[in-house]
Design an enzyme around this catalytic site. Structure first.
Site, short mmCIF file in Angstrom:
data_model
loop_
_atom_site.label_atom_id
_atom_site.label_comp_id
_atom_site.label_asym_id
_atom_site.label_seq_id
_atom_site.Cartn_x
_atom_site.Cartn_y
_atom_site.Cartn_z
N ARG A 160 0.83 -1.17 -0.12
CA ARG A 160 0.01 -0.22 -0.08
C ARG A 160 0.85 1.27 -0.04
O ARG A 160 0.61 2.43 0.67
CB ARG A 160 -0.96 0.12 1.09
CG ARG A 160 -1.91 -1.11 1.04
CD ARG A 160 -2.90 -0.81 0.10
NE ARG A 160 -3.98 -1.87 0.00
CZ ARG A 160 -3.78 -3.24 -0.43
NH1 ARG A 160 -2.67 -3.38 -0.99
NH2 ARG A 160 -4.59 -4.06 -0.12
N SER A 235 -11.02 -0.27 3.05
CA SER A 235 -10.09 -0.27 4.59
C SER A 235 -9.46 1.17 4.83
O SER A 235 -9.03 1.83 4.07
CB SER A 235 -8.99 -1.26 4.24
OG SER A 235 -9.44 -2.24 3.75
N GLU A 331 -4.79 4.02 6.06
CA GLU A 331 -4.60 4.06 4.49
C GLU A 331 -5.10 5.48 3.75
O GLU A 331 -4.50 5.55 2.79
CB GLU A 331 -5.08 2.61 4.01
CG GLU A 331 -4.87 2.27 2.65
CD GLU A 331 -5.68 1.03 2.31
OE1 GLU A 331 -5.65 -0.16 2.88
OE2 GLU A 331 -6.49 0.92 1.20
C1 LIG Z 1 -15.65 0.15 -1.42
C2 LIG Z 1 -14.06 0.09 -1.47
C3 LIG Z 1 -13.24 -0.79 -1.68
C4 LIG Z 1 -11.79 -0.78 -1.73
N1 LIG Z 1 -11.18 -1.75 -1.81
C5 LIG Z 1 -9.78 -1.51 -2.17
C6 LIG Z 1 -8.95 -2.66 -2.26
O1 LIG Z 1 -9.31 -3.80 -2.43
N2 LIG Z 1 -7.76 -2.47 -2.47
C7 LIG Z 1 -7.15 -1.43 -2.29
O2 LIG Z 1 -5.90 -1.09 -2.53
N3 LIG Z 1 -7.79 -0.17 -2.19
C8 LIG Z 1 -9.10 -0.40 -1.86
N4 LIG Z 1 -10.01 0.91 -2.03
C9 LIG Z 1 -9.19 2.18 -2.07
C10 LIG Z 1 -9.17 2.93 -3.36
O3 LIG Z 1 -10.39 2.12 -4.16
C11 LIG Z 1 -7.78 2.83 -4.09
O4 LIG Z 1 -6.96 3.36 -3.08
C12 LIG Z 1 -8.07 3.67 -5.53
O5 LIG Z 1 -6.96 3.48 -6.00
C13 LIG Z 1 -8.30 5.18 -5.48
O6 LIG Z 1 -8.56 5.68 -6.55
P1 LIG Z 1 -9.03 7.15 -6.73
O7 LIG Z 1 -9.04 7.55 -8.24
O8 LIG Z 1 -10.35 7.28 -6.31
O9 LIG Z 1 -7.98 7.91 -5.83
P2 LIG Z 1 -8.39 9.21 -4.95
O10 LIG Z 1 -9.06 8.77 -3.62
O11 LIG Z 1 -8.92 10.25 -5.71
O12 LIG Z 1 -6.83 9.71 -4.45
C14 LIG Z 1 -6.07 8.73 -4.00
C15 LIG Z 1 -4.64 9.32 -3.79
O13 LIG Z 1 -3.94 9.29 -5.26
C16 LIG Z 1 -3.65 10.71 -5.65
N5 LIG Z 1 -3.69 10.70 -7.05
C17 LIG Z 1 -5.14 10.33 -7.57
N6 LIG Z 1 -5.02 10.48 -8.94
C18 LIG Z 1 -3.64 10.86 -9.33
C19 LIG Z 1 -2.98 11.34 -10.37
N7 LIG Z 1 -3.42 11.28 -11.68
N8 LIG Z 1 -1.83 12.00 -10.09
C20 LIG Z 1 -1.18 11.93 -8.99
N9 LIG Z 1 -1.67 11.65 -7.98
C21 LIG Z 1 -3.17 11.08 -7.95
C22 LIG Z 1 -4.44 11.60 -4.68
O14 LIG Z 1 -3.88 12.75 -4.51
C23 LIG Z 1 -4.41 10.70 -3.43
O15 LIG Z 1 -3.28 11.17 -2.65
C24 LIG Z 1 -11.38 0.77 -1.74
C25 LIG Z 1 -12.18 1.68 -1.78
C26 LIG Z 1 -13.59 1.66 -1.64
C27 LIG Z 1 -14.30 2.77 -1.39
#
Ligand SMILES: Cc1cc2nc3c(=O)[nH]c(=O)nc-3n(C[C@H](O)[C@H](O)[C@H](O)COP(=O)(O)OP(=O)(O)OC[C@H]3O[C@@H](n4cnc5c(N)ncnc54)[C@H](O)[C@@H]3O)c2cc1C
Length: 335
Positions: A160, A235, A331
């Site tokens: 992570r 998580s 996380e």
């Molecule tokens: C129901 C649920 C289940 C989940 N299950 C998992 C799982 O099984 N495994 C897991 O690893 N995660 C899980 N997650 C967490 C999440 O889905 C992941 O971390 C996902 O990658 C976040 O993507 P996002 O586009 O929403 O990022 P955001 O939440 O928008 O951003 C997350 C981070 O990434 C940065 N970021 C985003 N895009 C960019 C970019 N283009 N350039 C630079 N920085 C950027 C942001 O600044 C921030 O620091 C879960 C979340 C939910 C709600």
């Protein structure tokens, strides 16, 4: 480039908490990225908002990278390399690959968010981490608008974590990620027990990538709350990694504690178990709560503020420190 002022971010975070930002900038092309970075404001990059918790209004700019194309850049007999825009929806990309018969991502079906965020915390689920499939990442340096290619090794991936979440936090804007996937001889991974069980129940000897993906989707839907129904970010805490020595000491007092070896000296503990032992499952403080089935998932029952969810997480952290002497790490990105 689309610029919006005074936008509420409620629709842009899976907790569904309200927070305003002064400016919301959507970057739709590489040219937009370069133009924006030539005079950037104080900003935070937001993907799908499924791993963030806004605890207050954002004074600066929210930047969203919306590039969402998929390009095949290389092919050999057994592999294909796809370069994908950061703004592409993660699950849609996984579904595209499965439909094309490309293997590797099936265990990561239904993770919310975007392709651009996948390397940030090295997303992982059901025995697979994205670090095993990323070939390179293209990211623009905020300080001089220069694109830079990070090889897999240069991303410094670990559990992570990556260089983008750690040493270079906030310094780069990811525009593309290249994945190396299998076209033949897929490496089916059923190391995660509930997945192996689900496949066994179907009496399938050699599951296809589609069958694995379907099983993962089914398990996830039965276990995790859907953010569209109940705000959450999956998580909330990482599973802590501690020394085998410290784990043995805790186990002597709590024999039911499970641990998973990381290497000869360290083990990973299930954060959910530690939190559950402190009695948090199902706890509710106003509209902020701990999910009734999942001690690791904090939820918004409706109108909780980000600060209320954060304060609940702080109480959980303190109780785990008091009971087990372990400081959990969040996380979720707290803003
Ligand atoms: C129901 C649920 C289940 C989940 N299950 C998992 C799982 O099984 N495994 C897991 O690893 N995660 C899980 N997650 C967490 C999440 O889905 C992941 O971390 C996902 O990658 C976040 O993507 P996002 O586009 O929403 O990022 P955001 O939440 O928008 O951003 C997350 C981070 O990434 C940065 N970021 C985003 N895009 C960019 C970019 N283009 N350039 C630079 N920085 C950027 C942001 O600044 C921030 O620091 C879960 C979340 C939910 C709600």
């Amino acid at each position: 480039m689309i610029i919006e002022n005074h936008k509420d971010l409620r629709e842009h975070n899976s907790f569904g908490v309200s927070a305003k930002c002064s400016t919301f900038v959507t970057l739709e092309s590489e040219e937009d990225i370069e133009v924006y970075l030539h005079s950037p404001s104080e900003h935070f990059v937001l993907g799908g908002g499924s791993n963030v918790l806004f605890t207050q209004d954002v004074q600066g700019t929210i930047v969203n990278v919306a590039l969402d194309h998929i390009e095949e850049v290389k092919r050999t007999e057994d592999h294909v390399w796809l370069t994908v825009g950061a703004g592409m929806n993660w699950h849609n990309f996984v579904m595209h690959c499965i439909a094309q018969g490309y293997g590797g991502l099936e265990n990561l079906s239904l993770i919310p968010g975007t392709v651009g965020a996948s390397p940030i915390q090295n997303i992982g689920a059901y025995g697979v981490e994205i670090m095993d499939l990323i070939s390179e990442v293209v990211a623009y340096r905020v300080s001089d608008a220069k694109p830079q290619t990070f090889s897999n090794g240069a991303c410094e991936f670990s559990y992570r974590d990556s260089i983008f979440k750690n040493r270079l936090k906030g310094q780069y804007l990811i525009s593309h990620v290249t994945f190396k996937l299998t076209t033949n001889h897929h490496q089916i991974n059923t190391s995660y027990e509930p997945l192996a069980k689900a496949i066994a129940e179907q009496n399938v000897a050699n599951p296809s990538i589609k069958q694995i993906s379907d099983a993962v989707i089914q398990i996830r839907q039965s276990k995790l709350p859907d953010p569209a129904v109940l705000g959450n970010a999956g998580s909330f805490f990482k599973n802590p990694i501690i020394s085998t020595e410290q784990a043995s000491l805790i186990k002597s007092e709590y024999p039911a504690l499970k641990s998973y070896p990381v290497d000869d000296d360290y083990v990973k503990l299930p954060a959910a178990w530690l939190i559950d032992q402190c009695g948090w499952k199902g706890t509710r403080r106003g509209d902020a709560g701990v999910h009734e089935k999942h001690a690791l998932v904090l939820v918004n029952y409706g109108r909780a503020t980000g600060l209320e969810i954060y304060e609940l997480s702080e109480e959980i952290l303190q109780s785990v420190v008091s009971k087990f002497g372990i400081r959990l790490e969040r996380e979720v990105n707290v803003i």
